[in-house]
Design an enzyme around this catalytic site. Sequence first.
Site, short mmCIF file in Angstrom:
data_model
loop_
_atom_site.label_atom_id
_atom_site.label_comp_id
_atom_site.label_asym_id
_atom_site.label_seq_id
_atom_site.Cartn_x
_atom_site.Cartn_y
_atom_site.Cartn_z
CD GLU A 211 15.91 42.82 -23.43
OE1 GLU A 211 14.96 42.29 -23.47
OE2 GLU A 211 17.17 42.68 -23.76
CD GLU B 285 17.05 43.62 -32.77
OE1 GLU B 285 18.28 43.29 -32.68
OE2 GLU B 285 16.27 43.67 -31.77
CE LYS C 110 15.95 39.54 -30.81
NZ LYS C 110 15.94 40.06 -29.57
CD GLU D 39 11.72 37.16 -29.39
OE1 GLU D 39 12.76 38.28 -29.31
OE2 GLU D 39 11.35 36.73 -28.46
#
Length: 347
Positions: free
Chosen positions: A270, A319, A322, A328
């Site tokens: 990542e 997302e 998150k 996030e």
Amino acid sequence: MGFLPATSNKTLMVSIFLLLAISMSNGQNTAGAPSIGVCNGRIADDLPSEQDVVNFYKINGIGAMRIYDPNQFTLQALKGTNIQLILGIPNAALQSLTNPSAASDFVKRNIVSFSPAVKFRYISVGNEVKPTDPEAQFVLPAMQNIYNALVSANLQGQIKVSTSVEPTLLGNSYPPSAGVFSEVARPYIIPIIQFLASNGAPLLANIYTYFSYIGDTKNINLGFALFTSPGVVVQDGPSGYQNLFDATLDSLYSALEKVGAANLEIVVSESGWPSAGGTAATVENASTYYKNLIKHVKNGTPKRPGKPIETYLFAMFDENRKGPAETERHFGLFSPNKQPKYPIKFV
């Protein structure tokens, strides 16, 4: 200047003993590895269907994907695509997989039944498990059981078993040649490293220069984190570092060397930069980071010059579920409606 956030860069240099050198098997699964993959997180309620997402990878010429659980719809959609896959096993499932029969069942249901139509590359047994987490005791036994199940299916030569870690396992990271695992991390990570080396598997590492930067903005320059420094920022013996990504990755390589695993490869499982929600989290900075990262990883690091770094961008889409930090929710290269936030090419 330390490379890690303030919570992890205060550990003093610890004395290190060298383990006996660990021989690497020749079965490292590197043939045909794409330099760039993209993580497919799905902690959201507004994403395209799994089939649409896989089609979107194909349209954009993305040759590798990381998922975080054995989502059956995604696995079905990946059949016949030749997209190489990191399949994640959630941390919550690790304890159950310390049972060999449960691990065998997992491999049969989620890997054997889809292989070879799905091109499994790595199994990430857990993600960012810290040595002090309750799940830490289960990581290595689960890895061993998953590996043994792959052996039973005669897939161990094609699919490598690993786990994804954070650079916070380092007790020291500055300069990169002084990288060393912390005393707390050593009992946890060294047996895992030995397992990886004995099976010719890489260590997966999640590297975010963004979090290092916001954790120490006094000492870390934004350009150093974004690959835009005009010259060397850190001179470490004969090696000069112009960016924090290389410095962090080479700190991990130095730590591996100090525990007798100099030949172990690291796959960056990542790396990303948020486009909103916090300090330096802008569309411009995210665009700069991803563009420069994609270009840079083709060339290796000062410790591994000329060797492309297999790297997975985080993530394909924003997302919206998150957290807890607002950033996030803003790591997507694309919005859930598939619109790019900025121009991006994956090759």
